[in-house]
Write an enzyme that holds these catalytic residues in place. Sequence first.
Site, PDB file in Angstrom:
ATOM      1  N   ASN A 198      44.646 114.921  -0.795  1.00 18.50           N
ATOM      2  CA  ASN A 198      45.752 115.678   0.180  1.00 18.50           C
ATOM      3  C   ASN A 198      47.016 114.990  -0.248  1.00 18.50           C
ATOM      4  O   ASN A 198      47.424 113.751  -0.171  1.00 18.50           O
ATOM      5  CB  ASN A 198      44.827 114.808   0.857  1.00 18.50           C
ATOM      6  CG  ASN A 198      45.772 114.690   2.502  1.00 18.50           C
ATOM      7  OD1 ASN A 198      46.772 115.498   2.284  1.00 18.50           O
ATOM      8  ND2 ASN A 198      46.241 113.790   3.095  1.00 18.50           N
ATOM      9  N   LYS A 217      49.767 115.517   0.906  1.00 17.90           N
ATOM     10  CA  LYS A 217      50.755 114.990   2.191  1.00 17.90           C
ATOM     11  C   LYS A 217      51.726 115.500   1.871  1.00 17.90           C
ATOM     12  O   LYS A 217      51.980 116.986   0.833  1.00 17.90           O
ATOM     13  CB  LYS A 217      50.676 113.415   2.230  1.00 17.90           C
ATOM     14  CG  LYS A 217      49.631 112.377   2.092  1.00 17.90           C
ATOM     15  CD  LYS A 217      48.845 111.881   2.153  1.00 17.90           C
ATOM     16  CE  LYS A 217      47.432 110.846   2.801  1.00 17.90           C
ATOM     17  NZ  LYS A 217      47.508 109.378   2.844  1.00 17.90           N
ATOM     18  N   HIS A 222      44.127 114.141  11.184  1.00 18.53           N
ATOM     19  CA  HIS A 222      44.408 112.792   9.671  1.00 18.53           C
ATOM     20  C   HIS A 222      44.640 111.987  10.925  1.00 18.53           C
ATOM     21  O   HIS A 222      45.556 111.671  11.326  1.00 18.53           O
ATOM     22  CB  HIS A 222      45.064 113.524   8.665  1.00 18.53           C
ATOM     23  CG  HIS A 222      45.418 112.129   8.171  1.00 18.53           C
ATOM     24  ND1 HIS A 222      46.040 111.540   8.304  1.00 18.53           N
ATOM     25  CD2 HIS A 222      44.265 112.150   6.538  1.00 18.53           C
ATOM     26  CE1 HIS A 222      45.688 110.557   6.767  1.00 18.53           C
ATOM     27  NE2 HIS A 222      44.865 111.304   5.662  1.00 18.53           N
ATOM     28  N   GLU A 240      47.196 110.167  10.062  1.00 18.42           N
ATOM     29  CA  GLU A 240      49.376 110.216  10.003  1.00 18.42           C
ATOM     30  C   GLU A 240      49.481 111.271  11.147  1.00 18.42           C
ATOM     31  O   GLU A 240      50.556 110.699  11.771  1.00 18.42           O
ATOM     32  CB  GLU A 240      48.615 110.190   8.620  1.00 18.42           C
ATOM     33  CG  GLU A 240      48.811 109.284   7.932  1.00 18.42           C
ATOM     34  CD  GLU A 240      49.248 109.333   5.703  1.00 18.42           C
ATOM     35  OE1 GLU A 240      48.588 108.507   5.338  1.00 18.42           O
ATOM     36  OE2 GLU A 240      49.082 110.778   6.372  1.00 18.42           O
ATOM     37  N   GLU A 299      38.044 108.523   7.206  1.00 15.08           N
ATOM     38  CA  GLU A 299      38.919 107.673   6.729  1.00 15.08           C
ATOM     39  C   GLU A 299      39.384 106.141   7.475  1.00 15.08           C
ATOM     40  O   GLU A 299      40.306 106.515   8.879  1.00 15.08           O
ATOM     41  CB  GLU A 299      40.353 108.469   6.613  1.00 15.08           C
ATOM     42  CG  GLU A 299      40.136 109.365   5.706  1.00 15.08           C
ATOM     43  CD  GLU A 299      41.436 110.038   5.024  1.00 15.08           C
ATOM     44  OE1 GLU A 299      41.573 110.172   3.615  1.00 15.08           O
ATOM     45  OE2 GLU A 299      42.301 110.478   6.105  1.00 15.08           O
ATOM     46  N   GLY A 317      45.903 104.242   1.587  1.00 12.41           N
ATOM     47  CA  GLY A 317      47.384 103.933   1.078  1.00 12.41           C
ATOM     48  C   GLY A 317      47.629 102.214   0.809  1.00 12.41           C
ATOM     49  O   GLY A 317      48.291 102.255   0.039  1.00 12.41           O
ATOM     50  N   SER A 374      41.704 105.085   0.010  1.00 10.32           N
ATOM     51  CA  SER A 374      41.814 104.426  -1.114  1.00 10.32           C
ATOM     52  C   SER A 374      40.707 105.107  -2.328  1.00 10.32           C
ATOM     53  O   SER A 374      40.247 103.912  -3.166  1.00 10.32           O
ATOM     54  CB  SER A 374      42.062 102.405  -1.077  1.00 10.32           C
ATOM     55  OG  SER A 374      43.532 102.468   0.100  1.00 10.32           O
TER      56      SER A 374
END
Length: 249
Positions: free
Chosen positions: A8, A10, A92, A94, A164, A170, A209
């Site tokens: 991904n 992003k 996701h 985010e 996730e 991240g 990660s």
Amino acid sequence: MRKLAAGNWKMNGTSEDLAEIAKLIDAHPKPNCEMLICPPTTLLSRMADCAKGSALRVGGQDCHAHASGAHTGDISAAMLKDAGATHIILGHSERRADHGETDATVLAKAVAVQASGLVAIVCVGETEAQRDAGTTLAVIGSQLEGSLPPSLTSAPDGLVIAYEPVWAIGTGRTPTLDEVAEVHSFIRDTLVKRYGDAANEMRLLYGGSVKASNAAALFAVPHVDGALVGGASLKSADFAPIVAALAAS
């Protein structure tokens, strides 16, 4: 079941970064797993052209629930398919946090993606506060209940679940292998109760990660059928070893 290594990108990548695709294809001309990159929409068509004839598949990072209409700035599953997408990431964390997407929103998009004939990658995951409060499985269960279609309208491999943990995305932090195993086993059991034995053929990805140094250990965990990789998918030198670890698992 054919395992899946999904990248991904992003909101990263411009034309010059397409050079990484050729490097990735050269590194894995015939991988023993599925290999996918989901770039920003501006690169999708060009990346699909770069990947034509190779083992690499290209996907979208989101879509609208409607096939067309007055939705300025949005893009439909059919449009992404026309641009060369084979998969679409949905829900996701985010998107849920930055755009207020609810389980119901994700469900509507998942139905649209399946109707278009593409593979839906539905993301679930708990926050650090929820993990600390001991509610991880309850949160995951609620997200699965609200975000997934009530029945499978495609082959089991047409619906992928990506776990996730929000606090690991991240950050360089990852859950312990036992924690990953607990959640993935719970997801599998929940899917079997919902969809029957066909759910044993659905792929469950871990994301958060993931990198070359921990990929092999993660892929050895039961019910981890691949990964959804963020930052480490931007460069072939980082993503290719993850693909290799999955192919060898």
